[in-house]
Scaffold this active site. Sequence first.
Site, short mmCIF file in Angstrom:
data_model
loop_
_atom_site.label_atom_id
_atom_site.label_comp_id
_atom_site.label_asym_id
_atom_site.label_seq_id
_atom_site.Cartn_x
_atom_site.Cartn_y
_atom_site.Cartn_z
CE LYS A 219 11.61 -3.25 -5.59
NZ LYS A 219 12.04 -4.65 -6.11
CB CYS B 163 -0.94 0.13 1.38
SG CYS B 163 -2.15 -1.25 1.17
C1 F6R Z 1 11.46 -11.02 -5.17
C2 F6R Z 1 11.23 -9.95 -4.29
C3 F6R Z 1 10.86 -10.22 -2.86
C4 F6R Z 1 11.72 -9.37 -1.77
C5 F6R Z 1 11.17 -9.75 -0.46
C6 F6R Z 1 12.01 -8.90 0.63
O1 F6R Z 1 11.60 -10.72 -6.37
O2 F6R Z 1 11.45 -8.81 -4.46
O3 F6R Z 1 10.98 -11.80 -2.45
O4 F6R Z 1 12.99 -9.69 -1.98
O5 F6R Z 1 9.80 -9.25 -0.24
O6 F6R Z 1 11.90 -7.57 0.60
P1 F6R Z 1 12.99 -6.62 1.06
O7 F6R Z 1 14.18 -6.87 0.54
O8 F6R Z 1 12.67 -5.16 0.87
O9 F6R Z 1 13.19 -6.97 2.66
#
Ligand code: F6R
Length: 610
Positions: A605, A2
């Site tokens: 993301k 969000c």
């Molecule tokens: C896959 C992807 C997710 C992130 C995960 C952790 O391509 O992007 O698996 O790697 O949600 O996110 P961060 O690194 O922001 O803690």
Amino acid sequence: MCGITGIVGRSRNDIGRILVECSRKLTYRGYDSVGVAAVNNGKVDLRKNVGTVDAVDSELGLSEMIGDRGIAQLRWATYGAPTIINAQPHFGCEEVFYGAHNGNLHNYYEYRKELVETGHIVRSENDGELCVHAVDKYYESTGDMFDAVRFSTRDLKGAFAFAVGRADEPEIYAVKMGSSLVAGIAENDTIVSSDLPSILPLTNNVLYLQDSEMVVLTPDEVKVYRVEDGKQLNRIPEISNVDARAAEKGGYPHFMLKEIHEQPQIVRDVMGLIQKSKPEKWIQMIEDASSRYLVACGSSHNAGIVGTYFFNRLAGVPITPVIGGQFEPMCGNTLTDESLCILVSQSGETKDILNVLNHVRNNNLGKTLGILNVVGSTLMFNADSYIPMACGYEISVPATKTYYSQSVIFAYLATRLGERNGHLDSQEAKQFIHQLENELPILTQKTIDKTGILTKDLARTLMDTPDLYCLGYGLTDGVAREGALKIKEICYNHCEGMYSSEFKHGPLSIVTDGYPVIFITTTEDSWMIINHINEVACRGGRTIIVGEREEKLEPYVANTIDYLEVPSSSPLLNPLLDVIPLQLLSYYLSVDKGINPDLPRNLSKTLTVD
Ligand code: F6R
């Protein structure tokens, strides 16, 4: 997950246009539904529906909404299905209070019940609506927006941030209670948002807020207060040097492809930055710890697995890779005041990681070292020390360049630690650092060039494959998992990534004639992985190889496209290069299947929820 954006303008009457423009930059946070509440002459116009910003804009004319202030929200659904009624922003009981949140309320069920029982008209199943009602409730007793917003946080449990306003009052209020929030001060507007990209179209004069802080936005200023006692805080805005163009595709059809192509430069940037930043302090932290954990989720976890092998191989130092959400139940009681948790997170906001950070800090259980990409994130402000990934914005939902940067950081730290503790001789260490700094960027570019067409062709042959495996051994264990994650994430083919020697302990039964298994190898481990290739090949499986060209591997590929060859280098660079063809393969497969790889369904993301 969000994204919220709130804007108060001085001379603006085109609030819809600017909210849409700014919100578009937060698309990576959620695209289940979109809404805009715009205030014009004391009346709130609320338009929302399921879909992306562009889709809902063209359907409901969000860009044409007029007024001088408003709140927009992009939703990644958790509480309540992605429907129009659950879309945010929400009204309070009447069309006077309007607001939206990011995060989750843990006391949703109890609190909703309490509100309904006391006469509140709660229309949706979405927890964001309760934030607006909480303010509405306290306004009833105080008659004052400032206090109502402040007191509302006493009722709301969880990690969240929200923005709220009243139709007849010119301010917008926002609070940060565990989820990210940044404010910006432009010439004619003030803005508050879940993340910097949506602020940059207006200004780079920004204020990063801390938890339990609240802001009041007027057209001229952003005032910051402590939620607990309402005391005003003296916070000086800073100039962000992030280039707003980073959030543009720059001629590529998708951000993902652009970000894959940025990887040669990322290696240069991260190697330059880390060496300039006096890395001895981080190496010391790792060396001094009595137990070390590498805590991360998703792609960051996969990079952490690669890191674990590097630390073992180059420094003889054990580090345990643990998935963020698994950490407390699995390792929480094993921490001591001499432990080190290396918390790896692109966003620096992943709730599973922040839970570990809080567990360590609240119980004084050793030190934390953050490895993060988003400057100004909660992880950056709260870890004992942090290493930046130096990737600029990663917009595409699937991680590519940040995974790459993380792997390079681990290779570097492990080498320096190995040099320091004598596991590597100084010459060997210097040579590998030289390779990382000078050869890897060129080899990365060569790998992109070399495997681009091949992966495109290979993707076409995998279009109708319902499932497949990616197998790695030793240093390519994490690479195989990352390749599989990319394929399942953006192509929707089921793809398992696992350790190649483990495949025979059960999963091998899935192999029938033509069943595809991708093997990822270094030249150091190909003698071993060849056993595992044989186990699949002799059962009629289609074996696809990622690695340097080796004569002994050639008999196992039926077509040229089944050998994704990376340029020759040192076996220690192989795991870094091997991931690139897998990124490209998943990208082309996704595009061939008509999927937008930047915005795979159901995902966000930045996952700021449990
Ligand atoms: C896959 C992807 C997710 C992130 C995960 C952790 O391509 O992007 O698996 O790697 O949600 O996110 P961060 O690194 O922001 O803690």
